[in-house]
Design a protein around this motif. Structure first.
Motif, mmCIF file in Angstrom:
data_model
loop_
_atom_site.group_PDB
_atom_site.id
_atom_site.type_symbol
_atom_site.label_atom_id
_atom_site.label_comp_id
_atom_site.label_asym_id
_atom_site.label_seq_id
_atom_site.Cartn_x
_atom_site.Cartn_y
_atom_site.Cartn_z
ATOM 1 N N GLU A 149 0.823 -1.210 0.000
ATOM 2 C CA GLU A 149 0.000 0.000 0.000
ATOM 3 C C GLU A 149 0.861 1.266 0.000
ATOM 4 O OE1 GLU A 149 -2.559 -0.193 3.381
ATOM 5 O OE2 GLU A 149 -3.573 -2.034 2.719
ATOM 6 N N MET A 150 2.019 1.187 0.646
ATOM 7 C CA MET A 150 2.920 2.345 0.756
ATOM 8 C C MET A 150 3.819 2.511 -0.474
ATOM 9 S SD MET A 150 3.987 1.826 4.777
ATOM 10 C CE MET A 150 5.133 3.219 4.820
ATOM 11 N N GLY A 151 3.736 1.593 -1.418
ATOM 12 C CA GLY A 151 4.542 1.692 -2.634
ATOM 13 C C GLY A 151 6.002 1.330 -2.447
ATOM 14 N N ILE A 152 6.295 0.546 -1.430
ATOM 15 C CA ILE A 152 7.668 0.127 -1.151
ATOM 16 C C ILE A 152 8.066 -1.013 -2.086
ATOM 17 C CG2 ILE A 152 9.126 -0.958 0.622
ATOM 18 C CD1 ILE A 152 7.352 0.498 2.708
ATOM 19 N N GLN A 153 9.313 -1.000 -2.542
ATOM 20 C CA GLN A 153 9.822 -2.130 -3.327
ATOM 21 C C GLN A 153 9.981 -3.327 -2.398
ATOM 22 O OE1 GLN A 153 10.224 -2.416 -6.478
ATOM 23 N NE2 GLN A 153 10.501 -0.385 -7.337
ATOM 24 N N ILE A 154 9.385 -4.456 -2.779
ATOM 25 C CA ILE A 154 9.414 -5.652 -1.938
ATOM 26 C C ILE A 154 10.191 -6.740 -2.659
ATOM 27 C CG2 ILE A 154 8.041 -7.393 -0.751
ATOM 28 C CD1 ILE A 154 5.742 -5.343 -0.684
ATOM 29 N N THR A 155 11.326 -7.112 -2.078
ATOM 30 C CA THR A 155 12.160 -8.161 -2.664
ATOM 31 C C THR A 155 11.894 -9.470 -1.931
ATOM 32 O OG1 THR A 155 13.993 -7.550 -1.182
ATOM 33 C CG2 THR A 155 13.984 -6.595 -3.393
ATOM 34 N N THR A 156 11.779 -10.548 -2.694
ATOM 35 C CA THR A 156 11.538 -11.846 -2.089
ATOM 36 C C THR A 156 12.465 -12.912 -2.645
ATOM 37 O OG1 THR A 156 9.923 -13.620 -1.753
ATOM 38 C CG2 THR A 156 9.698 -12.335 -3.773
ATOM 39 N N ASP A 157 12.998 -13.714 -1.748
ATOM 40 C CA ASP A 157 13.698 -14.940 -2.085
ATOM 41 C C ASP A 157 12.814 -16.057 -1.532
ATOM 42 O OD1 ASP A 157 15.276 -17.174 -2.279
ATOM 43 O OD2 ASP A 157 16.891 -16.428 -1.005
ATOM 44 N N PRO A 158 11.863 -16.561 -2.319
ATOM 45 C CA PRO A 158 10.808 -17.440 -1.789
ATOM 46 C C PRO A 158 11.251 -18.890 -1.620
ATOM 47 C CG PRO A 158 10.471 -17.156 -4.102
ATOM 48 C CD PRO A 158 11.712 -16.370 -3.764
ATOM 49 N N ALA A 159 12.376 -19.073 -0.959
ATOM 50 C CA ALA A 159 12.919 -20.421 -0.797
ATOM 51 C C ALA A 159 11.934 -21.335 -0.082
ATOM 52 C CB ALA A 159 14.226 -20.338 -0.008
ATOM 53 N N TYR A 160 11.664 -22.478 -0.678
ATOM 54 C CA TYR A 160 10.785 -23.469 -0.061
ATOM 55 C C TYR A 160 11.649 -24.498 0.654
ATOM 56 C CZ TYR A 160 7.501 -27.314 0.510
ATOM 57 O OH TYR A 160 6.737 -28.319 1.045
#
Length: 335
Positions: free
Chosen positions: A158-169
Protein backbone atom coordinates in the motif's frame (compact mmCIF):
# COMPACT_ATOMS: atom_id res chain seq x y z
CA UNK A 1 24.51 6.12 0.05
CA UNK A 2 22.24 5.64 3.07
CA UNK A 3 18.85 4.07 2.38
CA UNK A 4 16.21 2.61 4.63
CA UNK A 5 15.87 -1.13 4.17
CA UNK A 6 13.71 -3.35 6.39
CA UNK A 7 14.27 -7.10 6.79
CA UNK A 8 12.07 -9.59 8.65
CA UNK A 9 13.16 -13.01 9.84
CA UNK A 10 14.65 -15.31 12.42
CA UNK A 11 17.88 -14.68 14.27
CA UNK A 12 19.46 -18.11 14.61
CA UNK A 13 22.69 -19.42 16.12
CA UNK A 14 24.97 -21.64 14.09
CA UNK A 15 27.07 -24.24 15.92
CA UNK A 16 29.85 -25.96 14.02
CA UNK A 17 32.95 -28.07 14.77
CA UNK A 18 36.10 -26.13 13.89
CA UNK A 19 37.61 -26.53 10.46
CA UNK A 20 36.32 -29.47 8.47
CA UNK A 21 35.82 -31.80 11.42
CA UNK A 22 32.71 -33.92 11.86
CA UNK A 23 30.69 -33.78 15.08
CA UNK A 24 31.91 -37.27 15.98
CA UNK A 25 35.56 -36.27 16.02
CA UNK A 26 35.26 -32.88 17.73
CA UNK A 27 34.86 -31.92 21.40
CA UNK A 28 34.37 -28.19 20.74
CA UNK A 29 32.04 -25.99 18.71
CA UNK A 30 32.31 -22.54 17.14
CA UNK A 31 29.19 -20.39 17.02
CA UNK A 32 27.96 -17.59 14.78
CA UNK A 33 24.75 -15.59 14.72
CA UNK A 34 22.89 -15.47 11.44
CA UNK A 35 19.60 -16.20 9.76
CA UNK A 36 18.78 -15.74 6.09
CA UNK A 37 17.21 -12.29 6.33
CA UNK A 38 19.65 -11.14 9.02
CA UNK A 39 22.54 -12.14 6.76
CA UNK A 40 21.08 -9.85 4.10
CA UNK A 41 20.67 -7.06 6.66
CA UNK A 42 24.23 -7.34 7.99
CA UNK A 43 25.69 -7.45 4.46
CA UNK A 44 23.73 -4.33 3.50
CA UNK A 45 24.79 -2.55 6.69
CA UNK A 46 28.42 -3.42 5.92
CA UNK A 47 27.90 -1.83 2.50
CA UNK A 48 26.80 1.38 4.23
CA UNK A 49 23.02 1.08 4.03
CA UNK A 50 20.59 2.10 6.77
CA UNK A 51 18.93 -1.17 7.80
CA UNK A 52 16.28 -2.23 10.31
CA UNK A 53 15.67 -5.86 11.27
CA UNK A 54 12.41 -7.18 12.74
CA UNK A 55 12.47 -10.37 14.79
CA UNK A 56 12.18 -12.09 18.19
CA UNK A 57 15.10 -13.37 20.27
CA UNK A 58 15.35 -15.15 23.61
CA UNK A 59 15.14 -13.15 26.84
CA UNK A 60 18.49 -14.38 28.18
CA UNK A 61 22.20 -13.82 27.72
CA UNK A 62 22.10 -15.64 24.36
CA UNK A 63 19.49 -13.21 23.06
CA UNK A 64 21.46 -10.31 24.51
CA UNK A 65 24.57 -11.53 22.70
CA UNK A 66 22.60 -11.83 19.45
CA UNK A 67 21.32 -8.27 19.75
CA UNK A 68 24.84 -7.04 20.55
CA UNK A 69 26.10 -8.79 17.41
CA UNK A 70 23.36 -7.19 15.28
CA UNK A 71 24.02 -3.74 16.74
CA UNK A 72 27.72 -4.09 15.89
CA UNK A 73 26.77 -3.59 12.23
CA UNK A 74 24.76 -0.46 13.00
CA UNK A 75 21.48 -2.25 12.31
CA UNK A 76 18.39 -0.78 14.00
CA UNK A 77 17.23 -3.37 16.57
CA UNK A 78 14.31 -1.37 18.02
CA UNK A 79 11.84 -3.84 16.48
CA UNK A 80 13.50 -6.96 17.86
CA UNK A 81 11.43 -8.23 20.79
CA UNK A 82 12.35 -10.81 23.43
CA UNK A 83 10.40 -13.72 24.90
CA UNK A 84 10.96 -16.70 27.19
CA UNK A 85 11.60 -19.20 24.37
CA UNK A 86 15.16 -20.23 23.41
CA UNK A 87 16.94 -18.87 20.36
CA UNK A 88 16.73 -21.14 17.33
CA UNK A 89 19.81 -23.23 16.51
CA UNK A 90 21.32 -25.09 13.62
CA UNK A 91 24.31 -27.40 13.46
CA UNK A 92 26.70 -27.50 10.52
CA UNK A 93 29.42 -29.93 9.53
CA UNK A 94 31.58 -28.26 6.89
CA UNK A 95 32.36 -30.62 4.02
CA UNK A 96 35.45 -30.67 1.85
CA UNK A 97 36.20 -31.88 -1.67
CA UNK A 98 33.90 -34.84 -2.36
CA UNK A 99 32.36 -34.83 1.17
CA UNK A 100 29.25 -32.64 1.31
CA UNK A 101 28.41 -30.30 4.18
CA UNK A 102 25.54 -31.36 6.47
CA UNK A 103 23.01 -29.22 8.37
CA UNK A 104 20.32 -29.99 10.93
CA UNK A 105 17.97 -27.41 12.50
CA UNK A 106 16.35 -26.85 15.89
CA UNK A 107 14.13 -23.85 15.18
CA UNK A 108 10.44 -24.75 15.07
CA UNK A 109 9.89 -23.95 18.78
CA UNK A 110 12.38 -21.10 19.10
CA UNK A 111 11.77 -17.48 20.06
CA UNK A 112 11.01 -16.34 16.51
CA UNK A 113 8.39 -19.03 16.00
CA UNK A 114 6.30 -17.33 18.71
CA UNK A 115 6.13 -13.95 16.98
CA UNK A 116 2.58 -12.53 16.62
CA UNK A 117 1.16 -9.77 14.38
CA UNK A 118 0.22 -7.55 17.34
CA UNK A 119 3.89 -7.43 18.39
CA UNK A 120 4.98 -5.42 15.34
CA UNK A 121 3.89 -1.85 14.65
CA UNK A 122 4.34 -2.14 10.90
CA UNK A 123 3.32 1.44 10.16
CA UNK A 124 6.13 2.73 12.34
CA UNK A 125 8.56 0.01 11.25
CA UNK A 126 8.13 0.86 7.56
CA UNK A 127 8.50 4.64 7.89
CA UNK A 128 10.94 5.99 5.25
CA UNK A 129 11.44 2.46 3.95
CA UNK A 130 12.52 2.00 0.31
CA UNK A 131 13.03 -1.78 0.25
CA UNK A 132 11.41 -4.52 2.32
CA UNK A 133 13.08 -7.95 2.06
CA UNK A 134 11.63 -11.32 3.06
CA UNK A 135 12.25 -14.98 2.28
CA UNK A 136 10.17 -18.14 2.14
CA UNK A 137 11.85 -19.49 5.26
CA UNK A 138 10.07 -17.13 7.69
CA UNK A 139 6.44 -18.05 6.92
CA UNK A 140 7.37 -21.74 7.07
CA UNK A 141 8.47 -21.56 10.70
CA UNK A 142 5.07 -20.85 12.29
CA UNK A 143 1.60 -19.52 11.59
CA UNK A 144 2.41 -16.48 13.73
CA UNK A 145 5.43 -15.69 11.55
CA UNK A 146 3.29 -16.09 8.42
CA UNK A 147 0.52 -13.81 9.72
CA UNK A 148 2.99 -11.20 10.96
CA UNK A 149 4.84 -11.14 7.64
CA UNK A 150 1.58 -10.95 5.68
CA UNK A 151 0.50 -7.82 7.58
CA UNK A 152 3.82 -6.18 6.83
CA UNK A 153 3.69 -7.07 3.15
CA UNK A 154 0.15 -5.75 2.73
CA UNK A 155 1.09 -2.40 4.27
CA UNK A 156 4.37 -2.18 2.37
CA UNK A 157 2.51 -2.74 -0.89
CA UNK A 158 0.00 0.00 0.00
CA UNK A 159 2.92 2.34 0.76
CA UNK A 160 4.54 1.69 -2.63
CA UNK A 161 7.67 0.13 -1.15
CA UNK A 162 9.82 -2.13 -3.33
CA UNK A 163 9.41 -5.65 -1.94
CA UNK A 164 12.16 -8.16 -2.66
CA UNK A 165 11.54 -11.85 -2.09
CA UNK A 166 13.70 -14.94 -2.09
CA UNK A 167 10.81 -17.44 -1.79
CA UNK A 168 12.92 -20.42 -0.80
CA UNK A 169 10.78 -23.47 -0.06
CA UNK A 170 12.12 -25.68 2.74
CA UNK A 171 10.30 -28.99 3.05
CA UNK A 172 11.59 -29.53 6.60
CA UNK A 173 9.51 -26.53 7.72
CA UNK A 174 5.74 -26.05 7.26
CA UNK A 175 4.69 -28.26 10.18
CA UNK A 176 1.66 -26.21 11.27
CA UNK A 177 -0.92 -27.41 8.76
CA UNK A 178 -0.53 -24.89 5.92
CA UNK A 179 0.39 -25.68 2.32
CA UNK A 180 3.77 -24.04 1.86
CA UNK A 181 3.55 -23.59 -1.89
CA UNK A 182 0.12 -21.95 -1.69
CA UNK A 183 1.25 -19.59 1.08
CA UNK A 184 4.39 -18.62 -0.82
CA UNK A 185 2.40 -17.86 -3.96
CA UNK A 186 0.06 -15.69 -1.90
CA UNK A 187 2.92 -13.75 -0.29
CA UNK A 188 4.87 -13.40 -3.54
CA UNK A 189 1.77 -11.66 -4.98
CA UNK A 190 2.54 -8.71 -2.68
CA UNK A 191 6.14 -8.53 -3.90
CA UNK A 192 7.72 -6.62 -6.78
CA UNK A 193 11.20 -8.15 -7.25
CA UNK A 194 11.72 -11.91 -7.39
CA UNK A 195 15.11 -13.31 -6.38
CA UNK A 196 15.04 -16.90 -7.54
CA UNK A 197 15.05 -19.16 -10.54
CA UNK A 198 13.28 -22.03 -12.21
CA UNK A 199 13.21 -24.28 -9.16
CA UNK A 200 11.51 -21.62 -7.04
CA UNK A 201 9.04 -20.76 -9.80
CA UNK A 202 8.19 -24.42 -10.34
CA UNK A 203 7.54 -24.84 -6.60
CA UNK A 204 5.23 -21.84 -6.42
CA UNK A 205 3.33 -22.33 -9.69
CA UNK A 206 3.38 -26.15 -9.73
CA UNK A 207 5.04 -26.11 -13.15
CA UNK A 208 7.87 -28.14 -14.69
CA UNK A 209 10.03 -25.71 -16.61
CA UNK A 210 13.58 -26.80 -17.42
CA UNK A 211 16.53 -25.04 -15.80
CA UNK A 212 18.29 -24.07 -19.04
CA UNK A 213 18.11 -20.54 -20.46
CA UNK A 214 14.99 -21.22 -22.52
CA UNK A 215 13.25 -22.80 -19.54
CA UNK A 216 14.22 -19.87 -17.31
CA UNK A 217 12.76 -17.34 -19.74
CA UNK A 218 9.53 -19.31 -20.12
CA UNK A 219 9.27 -19.71 -16.35
CA UNK A 220 9.76 -15.96 -15.86
CA UNK A 221 7.04 -15.17 -18.41
CA UNK A 222 4.62 -17.50 -16.65
CA UNK A 223 5.46 -16.04 -13.23
CA UNK A 224 4.79 -12.50 -14.45
CA UNK A 225 1.58 -13.68 -16.12
CA UNK A 226 0.24 -15.27 -12.95
CA UNK A 227 1.68 -12.68 -10.53
CA UNK A 228 1.68 -9.32 -12.36
CA UNK A 229 3.14 -7.41 -9.38
CA UNK A 230 6.53 -9.01 -10.12
CA UNK A 231 8.33 -6.76 -12.58
CA UNK A 232 11.95 -7.94 -12.24
CA UNK A 233 13.36 -11.44 -11.78
CA UNK A 234 16.98 -12.13 -10.78
CA UNK A 235 18.46 -15.59 -10.41
CA UNK A 236 21.66 -16.90 -8.83
CA UNK A 237 23.10 -19.95 -10.59
CA UNK A 238 25.58 -22.07 -8.65
CA UNK A 239 27.60 -24.82 -10.29
CA UNK A 240 29.14 -27.13 -7.73
CA UNK A 241 32.27 -28.85 -8.96
CA UNK A 242 33.01 -30.22 -5.47
CA UNK A 243 32.27 -28.97 -1.93
CA UNK A 244 35.55 -27.04 -2.21
CA UNK A 245 35.08 -25.60 -5.69
CA UNK A 246 32.11 -23.58 -6.91
CA UNK A 247 31.13 -21.39 -9.84
CA UNK A 248 28.54 -18.63 -9.63
CA UNK A 249 26.58 -16.75 -12.27
CA UNK A 250 23.66 -14.34 -12.29
CA UNK A 251 20.85 -14.15 -14.85
CA UNK A 252 17.75 -11.99 -15.10
CA UNK A 253 14.52 -11.30 -16.94
CA UNK A 254 13.61 -7.60 -16.90
CA UNK A 255 11.21 -5.81 -19.26
CA UNK A 256 11.08 -8.81 -21.61
CA UNK A 257 14.88 -8.84 -21.83
CA UNK A 258 17.26 -11.62 -20.77
CA UNK A 259 20.77 -10.89 -19.57
CA UNK A 260 23.40 -12.77 -17.61
CA UNK A 261 26.81 -12.30 -16.00
CA UNK A 262 30.08 -14.08 -16.60
CA UNK A 263 30.91 -17.14 -14.52
CA UNK A 264 33.02 -16.52 -11.43
CA UNK A 265 35.02 -19.43 -10.04
CA UNK A 266 35.79 -19.85 -6.33
CA UNK A 267 38.34 -22.45 -5.26
CA UNK A 268 38.91 -23.35 -2.53
CA UNK A 269 35.60 -22.54 -0.86
CA UNK A 270 35.92 -21.41 2.76
CA UNK A 271 32.21 -21.24 3.67
CA UNK A 272 29.10 -21.67 1.50
CA UNK A 273 26.63 -20.55 4.18
CA UNK A 274 25.14 -17.13 3.45
CA UNK A 275 26.29 -16.94 -0.17
CA UNK A 276 22.72 -16.67 -1.49
CA UNK A 277 22.04 -14.00 1.13
CA UNK A 278 25.14 -12.12 -0.05
CA UNK A 279 23.69 -12.29 -3.57
CA UNK A 280 20.38 -10.82 -2.38
CA UNK A 281 22.11 -8.06 -0.42
CA UNK A 282 24.37 -7.27 -3.35
CA UNK A 283 21.36 -7.08 -5.64
CA UNK A 284 19.44 -4.69 -3.36
CA UNK A 285 22.53 -2.50 -2.98
CA UNK A 286 23.03 -2.64 -6.74
CA UNK A 287 19.44 -1.65 -7.49
CA UNK A 288 19.86 1.36 -5.20
CA UNK A 289 23.04 2.47 -6.93
CA UNK A 290 23.31 1.04 -10.47
CA UNK A 291 21.24 -0.05 -13.45
CA UNK A 292 19.77 -3.55 -13.50
CA UNK A 293 22.64 -5.21 -15.40
CA UNK A 294 25.34 -3.74 -13.19
CA UNK A 295 23.26 -4.59 -10.11
CA UNK A 296 23.21 -8.25 -11.21
CA UNK A 297 26.99 -8.24 -11.76
CA UNK A 298 27.51 -6.71 -8.33
CA UNK A 299 25.24 -9.35 -6.76
CA UNK A 300 27.13 -12.19 -8.43
CA UNK A 301 30.48 -10.79 -7.29
CA UNK A 302 29.12 -10.42 -3.75
CA UNK A 303 27.97 -14.05 -3.84
CA UNK A 304 31.36 -15.25 -5.10
CA UNK A 305 33.40 -13.33 -2.56
CA UNK A 306 31.25 -14.56 0.34
CA UNK A 307 32.44 -18.12 -0.41
CA UNK A 308 35.84 -16.97 0.91
CA UNK A 309 34.58 -15.67 4.29
CA UNK A 310 33.97 -17.81 7.37
CA UNK A 311 30.61 -17.40 9.07
CA UNK A 312 27.17 -16.36 7.86
CA UNK A 313 27.91 -12.70 7.09
CA UNK A 314 29.57 -11.10 4.07
CA UNK A 315 32.00 -8.62 5.64
CA UNK A 316 33.30 -7.22 2.33
CA UNK A 317 32.97 -3.57 1.38
CA UNK A 318 31.46 -2.28 -1.84
CA UNK A 319 34.98 -1.54 -3.06
CA UNK A 320 36.06 -5.17 -2.48
CA UNK A 321 33.05 -6.44 -4.40
CA UNK A 322 33.51 -3.97 -7.25
CA UNK A 323 37.10 -5.15 -7.69
CA UNK A 324 35.96 -8.74 -8.14
CA UNK A 325 33.13 -7.59 -10.41
CA UNK A 326 35.61 -5.70 -12.58
CA UNK A 327 37.84 -8.75 -13.00
CA UNK A 328 40.42 -8.24 -10.27
CA UNK A 329 40.05 -11.69 -8.73
CA UNK A 330 43.71 -12.71 -8.57
CA UNK A 331 43.91 -12.28 -4.81
CA UNK A 332 47.09 -10.17 -4.79
CA UNK A 333 48.06 -8.74 -1.40
CA UNK A 334 46.96 -5.12 -0.94
CA UNK A 335 49.77 -2.97 0.45
Amino acid sequence: MSSKIVTFGEVIMRLSPPGNKTMKQSSEMEFYFGGTELNVASSLATLGCDVKHISNVSDDFVGESAISFIKSFGIDTSFINTNEHPLGLYFLEVGSSVRASRITYNRLHGSFSHIKPEQVDWKKALESCEFFHWTGISPGISEGAYETLKEGLKLAREMGIQITTDPAYRSNLWKYGKNGNEILKELVSYSTIFIGGVNEINEILDTQFSTDQKGFIEACKELKKQIPSIHRIFDKVRIGVTASSQQTQGRAWVEETYFETELLEVSPVVDRIGTGDAFAAGLIYGLLNFDDEKALKFANAACAIKHTILGDTNYCSAEDILEVMNGNSGGRIKR
